[in-house]
Design an enzyme around this catalytic site. Sequence first.
Site, PDB file in Angstrom:
ATOM      1  N   ARG A  85      22.136  66.151 -72.051  1.00  0.00           N
ATOM      2  CA  ARG A  85      21.311  66.871 -71.210  1.00  0.00           C
ATOM      3  C   ARG A  85      20.806  66.171 -70.076  1.00  0.00           C
ATOM      4  NH1 ARG A  85      16.290  67.564 -75.228  1.00  0.00           N
ATOM      5  NH2 ARG A  85      17.186  65.615 -75.815  1.00  0.00           N
ATOM      6  N   ASN A 143      18.759  71.665 -75.901  1.00  0.00           N
ATOM      7  CA  ASN A 143      19.357  71.776 -77.257  1.00  0.00           C
ATOM      8  C   ASN A 143      19.009  72.743 -77.661  1.00  0.00           C
ATOM      9  OD1 ASN A 143      20.496  69.047 -76.836  1.00  0.00           O
ATOM     10  ND2 ASN A 143      18.903  68.076 -78.085  1.00  0.00           N
TER      11      ASN A 143
END
Length: 736
Positions: free
Chosen positions: A18, A36
């Site tokens: 990320r 996620n």
Amino acid sequence: MTRYKIQISGIVQGVGFRPFVKNLSLKYQINGFVKNDSSGVEIEAQGVDSDLAEFVSQIRQNPPPLAKIVDFRITQIALQNDEDFKIILSDGTKTKTTFVSPDMKICKDCISDITNPKSRFYGYFATNCTNCGPRYSIIKTIPYDRKNTSMREFEMCDECKKEYNDSSNRRFHAQPIACAKCGPKLYLYDQNRALIDGDALMQTERLIKEGKIVAIKGLGGFHIVCDATNCKSIEKLRNAKNRPFKPFALMCRDMEQVQKFAFLNEREKEVLLSKESPIVILDIKDDFSLSPLIAPHIKKIGCMLPYTPLQVLLFESLDYPIIATSANLGDEPIIINIDGIYEKLPFVEFVLDFDREIVNGVDDSLVQVVDDKVQILRCARGYAPLSMKLQQTLAQNTLCVGANQKNTIAFGYGDNLVLSPHIGDLDSLANITFFKNTLDTFKSFYDFEPEIIVCDKHPNYETTKWAKEQGIKLKEVQHHKAHLGSVRLEHGLSGDFVGFIFDGTGYGDDGALWGGEVFVGESRKYHFKPIKLLGGEKAIKEPRRVALSILFERFTFDEVREMDLECVKSFDKDELRLLYTAYTKNINAPLSSSVGRIFDALASFAGVLQVQSYEGESGLRCEALCLEEFEERFDYVLGGDEIDIDILSVVLNKTDSKRELCTKLLNTLSDIIIQIATNEKLDIILGGGVFQNKTLLQKVLKKAKPLDINVYFGCEIPVNDGGISVGQLWDVALDL
Ligand SMILES: [Zn+2]
Ligand SMILES: [Zn+2]
């Protein structure tokens, strides 16, 4: 302007994915978000077309070091008005479908940290970050959060907490983050388990220099370590482990040190330095200056570089290689805690331990480079758990329990394949327990309940026995067909091939022991002429029994007894008589077409060895004796469905040297392969443990090339029995 929804699955959680995407968004002025989700990572990205294209290509081409993308889906969606690009934290939908990352070597940045006196990680042995360090070995369950790992015992200090929560930091969400203040600590003990005062690392370095045998905790288990230039220490270790010849692996400080005694091509350098950091099998130089006791009778050596911060720090003051062999007892699994060292390896003089628990034991991986390809021979630390996408979706959750030797387990669900790390030979109770524990670990990782179990046909394999007790739908796959399947699965091969499966002994469709089979398409078309194995299992350990069996086939007892051959002379008269009776009356003398046994017979006839001290020794030693510029071979007959190599006539002529005999066998086998492939007009698949023999592989490749015949063999999936579980899965996938 365009907006994409991008769904990525694979090893994409807990690897810094990320923040990586967020940084890219800044670079290419992309708005949207990353988060996620249950199957991996989801991104929505909006921007100018050219920037967006770059953004997408960067994600695909240069993901974070530990990420492994197995599926990448992209769809165009309606534009929206985001103000910037956000990392959306936990959304509560974490389920158990994302893959677990293997353990990875310490990264360059962490090495700088531990060697920089100004860093707060200076000299700290358990330093790690999002790009490196322990994963599989410390995970108890999924999702991969600190509380589900063995790091839950350690509360983060304020500084670690700050880095953990900072999305611009390299340690953002690095679950095992730790420092000298808050993390695990090192302890050095003597043989009586008394704590040794002083700096544990410096003391350990001193002890190694003094020739002591030290057990050192690593990522997936302990190593037994001693000075690789000290013959006395190595001899002490060999005697204590009752391991006279089996090669030991080396750990070297750096590439320079390796190059002093081994040859390295570019590919070998690359894999030695890779984040997986396996043991790489290398050819040694003629002026090999380390102890000859490291790898007696062979010209190769297995080397690895330091892969944990502890090992890096250890080498700061050691300027020579060390033996670093897995700490275990015979056929048992790698030892993962200090109690095991004291209980099972009492010869160990000191133990360097730390208090971060190893949850899942995992051995060092073993690879070699063939024809510029990395061939994994033992798939473990760094590579395993190995995750792959299948070309088809499985109808049922499929559990493949593999072979009895070099056991691994394969899990198939949906279009996913996950391969467990190397478990080992299931000849000991401890390893059978390890097999069951590994099974439970993976079932819990992926919420996996098998709907069908696939096992070998061999009724006495521990895995087969276990599979039959489960009361679940069962399928048996013949051993050598599984070898064939694993190569086809790895390379995505459909259509017809001629498959040469040269192996030790496996249970054949007809109940005989196979191991030298040639498949054309799905059917077994040729096999090597079977040899009676005098004493069954015992013949596998004693090549001289295989050689004797070949003699009994052509000569009378009295003729054999008078022969001036080592294999005959190594038995006394009574033993010879007994074996002759076994041969003529077929008492414990099963037939086997195994090519592994042909190597054994040749090694015995050539006087290379009569009794093996470890599995595969005769093949390795024959390979070491192979001559480079020598093209002669034995005569062979390809009649009906049988291949018969005439070794005996040459042996009895006594004109050939040991080295010529060994070379002739490799030349003959490669010629047979090429002749059959030419006759069948098909490309070649090579499988089975014999194709760990790099010289043989290279001969086949060299001869196939000018004929435009493609040759496929196991690289990512072990070509030996470690690949059987994957091959079993292939067989089920075919049934769809
Ligand atoms: Zn790092
Ligand atoms: Zn800390």
